[in-house]
Design a protein around this motif. Structure first.
Motif, PDB file in Angstrom:
ATOM      1  N   MET A   1      -5.891  -5.383  -5.284  1.00  0.00           N
ATOM      2  CA  MET A   1      -4.598  -4.736  -5.335  1.00  0.00           C
ATOM      3  C   MET A   1      -4.481  -3.969  -6.657  1.00  0.00           C
ATOM      4  N   ALA A   2      -4.089  -2.747  -6.570  1.00  0.00           N
ATOM      5  CA  ALA A   2      -3.971  -1.905  -7.769  1.00  0.00           C
ATOM      6  C   ALA A   2      -2.671  -2.238  -8.504  1.00  0.00           C
ATOM      7  N   SER A   3      -2.753  -2.142  -9.804  1.00  0.00           N
ATOM      8  CA  SER A   3      -1.571  -2.361 -10.629  1.00  0.00           C
ATOM      9  C   SER A   3      -1.131  -1.026 -11.226  1.00  0.00           C
ATOM     10  N   LYS A   4       0.047  -1.032 -11.827  1.00  0.00           N
ATOM     11  CA  LYS A   4       0.542   0.201 -12.427  1.00  0.00           C
ATOM     12  C   LYS A   4      -0.231   0.581 -13.682  1.00  0.00           C
ATOM     13  N   TRP A   5      -1.118  -0.315 -14.151  1.00  0.00           N
ATOM     14  CA  TRP A   5      -1.894  -0.053 -15.357  1.00  0.00           C
ATOM     15  C   TRP A   5      -3.332   0.380 -15.056  1.00  0.00           C
ATOM     16  N   ASP A   6      -3.723   0.363 -13.789  1.00  0.00           N
ATOM     17  CA  ASP A   6      -5.126   0.619 -13.432  1.00  0.00           C
ATOM     18  C   ASP A   6      -5.660   1.957 -13.936  1.00  0.00           C
ATOM     19  N   ASP A   7      -4.883   3.017 -13.838  1.00  0.00           N
ATOM     20  CA  ASP A   7      -5.375   4.332 -14.280  1.00  0.00           C
ATOM     21  C   ASP A   7      -5.722   4.323 -15.762  1.00  0.00           C
ATOM     22  N   ARG A   8      -4.847   3.769 -16.577  1.00  0.00           N
ATOM     23  CA  ARG A   8      -5.112   3.735 -18.026  1.00  0.00           C
ATOM     24  C   ARG A   8      -6.271   2.808 -18.350  1.00  0.00           C
ATOM     25  N   LEU A   9      -6.348   1.675 -17.668  1.00  0.00           N
ATOM     26  CA  LEU A   9      -7.451   0.745 -17.893  1.00  0.00           C
ATOM     27  C   LEU A   9      -8.775   1.345 -17.437  1.00  0.00           C
ATOM     28  N   ARG A  10      -8.755   2.050 -16.311  1.00  0.00           N
ATOM     29  CA  ARG A  10      -9.971   2.696 -15.802  1.00  0.00           C
ATOM     30  C   ARG A  10     -10.477   3.745 -16.785  1.00  0.00           C
ATOM     31  N   GLN A  11      -9.575   4.541 -17.338  1.00  0.00           N
ATOM     32  CA  GLN A  11      -9.984   5.555 -18.321  1.00  0.00           C
ATOM     33  C   GLN A  11     -10.610   4.899 -19.545  1.00  0.00           C
TER      34      GLN A  11
END
Length: 72
Positions: A1-11
């Motif tokens: 399940m994706a979280s609202k922080w995934d994009d920043r953590l992925r970067q």
């Protein structure tokens, strides 16, 4: 399940960098879990700094990265 922080953590994981996320004390466990999940996808180990009062810092290193310095 994706979280609202995934994009920043992925970067941060893709660049082996560090990200500071502004959050409440109650969200820190959720961020830590999201960082573990993102790290697992990239075969990286998240380094978590829960000390900032208004957020937390997350950095990524190779899972076998013994001897690497912690977040500074």
């Amino acid at each position: 399940m994706a979280s609202k922080w995934d994009d920043r953590l992925r970067q941060a994981a893709e660049t082996r960098g560090t990200v500071t996320i502004t959050c409440t004390e109650g969200e820190k466990d959720d961020i830590a879990a999201a960082a573990e999940a993102v790290g697992a996808r990239y075969h990286l180990h998240p380094q978590l700094d829960r000390a900032p009062a208004n957020g937390m810092r997350v950095g990524f290193r190779h899972a076998g990265g013994e001897g690497e310095p912690p977040l500074s």
